[in-house]
Design an enzyme around this catalytic site. Structure first.
Site, PDB file in Angstrom:
ATOM      1  N   HIS A 106      -9.833   0.708   1.290  1.00 50.65           N
ATOM      2  CA  HIS A 106      -9.777   2.027   2.557  1.00 50.65           C
ATOM      3  C   HIS A 106     -10.948   2.444   2.494  1.00 50.65           C
ATOM      4  O   HIS A 106     -10.785   3.617   3.441  1.00 50.65           O
ATOM      5  CB  HIS A 106      -8.514   2.330   1.176  1.00 50.65           C
ATOM      6  CG  HIS A 106      -7.056   1.867   0.851  1.00 50.65           C
ATOM      7  ND1 HIS A 106      -6.654   2.337   2.020  1.00 50.65           N
ATOM      8  CD2 HIS A 106      -6.464   1.532   0.454  1.00 50.65           C
ATOM      9  CE1 HIS A 106      -5.637   2.415   1.744  1.00 50.65           C
ATOM     10  NE2 HIS A 106      -5.719   1.938   1.017  1.00 50.65           N
ATOM     11  N   CYS A 151       0.916  -1.269  -0.132  1.00 51.75           N
ATOM     12  CA  CYS A 151      -0.045  -0.110  -0.593  1.00 51.75           C
ATOM     13  C   CYS A 151       1.056   1.396  -0.024  1.00 51.75           C
ATOM     14  O   CYS A 151       1.684   1.105   0.680  1.00 51.75           O
ATOM     15  CB  CYS A 151      -1.105  -0.094   1.110  1.00 51.75           C
ATOM     16  SG  CYS A 151      -1.770   1.482   0.966  1.00 51.75           S
ATOM     17  N   HIS A 182      -8.716  -3.927  -2.533  1.00 50.16           N
ATOM     18  CA  HIS A 182      -7.749  -2.979  -1.803  1.00 50.16           C
ATOM     19  C   HIS A 182      -8.691  -1.656  -1.274  1.00 50.16           C
ATOM     20  O   HIS A 182      -8.761  -1.048  -0.794  1.00 50.16           O
ATOM     21  CB  HIS A 182      -6.857  -3.671  -2.184  1.00 50.16           C
ATOM     22  CG  HIS A 182      -5.348  -1.677  -1.459  1.00 50.16           C
ATOM     23  ND1 HIS A 182      -4.757  -2.667  -0.714  1.00 50.16           N
ATOM     24  CD2 HIS A 182      -5.526  -0.913  -1.664  1.00 50.16           C
ATOM     25  CE1 HIS A 182      -3.755  -2.181  -0.741  1.00 50.16           C
ATOM     26  NE2 HIS A 182      -4.386  -0.955  -0.833  1.00 50.16           N
ATOM     27  N   GLU A 183      -8.779  -1.315  -3.107  1.00 50.28           N
ATOM     28  CA  GLU A 183      -9.236   0.291  -2.817  1.00 50.28           C
ATOM     29  C   GLU A 183     -10.555   0.009  -2.400  1.00 50.28           C
ATOM     30  O   GLU A 183     -10.420   1.637  -0.970  1.00 50.28           O
ATOM     31  CB  GLU A 183      -9.047   0.952  -4.082  1.00 50.28           C
ATOM     32  CG  GLU A 183      -8.005   0.822  -4.763  1.00 50.28           C
ATOM     33  CD  GLU A 183      -6.345   1.550  -3.949  1.00 50.28           C
ATOM     34  OE1 GLU A 183      -6.840   1.964  -3.524  1.00 50.28           O
ATOM     35  OE2 GLU A 183      -5.380   0.753  -3.921  1.00 50.28           O
TER      36      GLU A 183
END
Length: 178
Positions: free
Chosen positions: A144, A96, A140-141
């Protein structure tokens, strides 16, 4: 637009849930997308890493992510959500921009379906799989946006390694080696 500072591991904003964007056509959203694009491009140029970024990483708690995949147009996704996924999971290497010195193995779905809006406010759905490692990147995004970090998806604490060791042993066979 300016390259923005990326918040680093330990910053409390990274653990907060982002709010939905009420109006994707608002010029402030387009400005945010430009800042995200410029920021991830800068990181890619200076570190060799950075294919995507989420608004919370620059301190903006809005549900906006941006993908900058090599050879493809910049792709902003407003209010993205995973609406379906495979029943099986897989292990992949992850890192990241908010903690680029740490690499680890995480659990992800091999394919997902994502619903999102574009900058004109239109809704779209996309199926993401192994091509361009899009499924793992979008997971992953989107994580967030929910205050979830790759470290939370860690498969085994023994898989954690430094960037230097990752590059020495594993980069070639990972999405980061492409």
């Amino acid at each position: 637009m300016p390259v923005r500072e990326i918040l680093q591991l330990g910053h409390p904003v990274l653990r907060q849930a982002a709010q939905p964007v009420a109006d994707p056509t608002d010029p402030a959203v387009a400005a945010l997308v430009t800042d995200l694009s410029d920021t991830v491009a800068h990181w890619r140029e200076t570190t060799g890493y950075g294919r995507a970024i989420a608004a919370p990483q620059i301190g903006v708690l809005q549900r906006v992510i941006l993908l900058r995949l090599p050879g493809r147009p910049v792709w902003p996704l407003i209010n993205p959500s995973i609406i379906d996924h495979s029943s099986e999971t897989m292990e992949v290497w992850d890192a990241c921009l908010s903690f680029l010195s740490i690499f680890m193995r995480v659990t992800r779905y091999p394919w997902i379906r994502v619903r999102y809006q574009d900058l004109q406010g239109s809704w779209h759905e996309t199926h993401a799989g192994a091509e361009d490692d899009l499924a793992e990147l979008l997971q992953h995004e989107i994580d967030h946006l929910d205050g979830i970090l790759a470290l939370d998806r860690l498969t085994d604490v023994k898989s954690i390694c430094s960037r230097q060791e990752f590059e020495r042993q594993f980069k070639t066979d990972s999405p980061y080696g492409r």
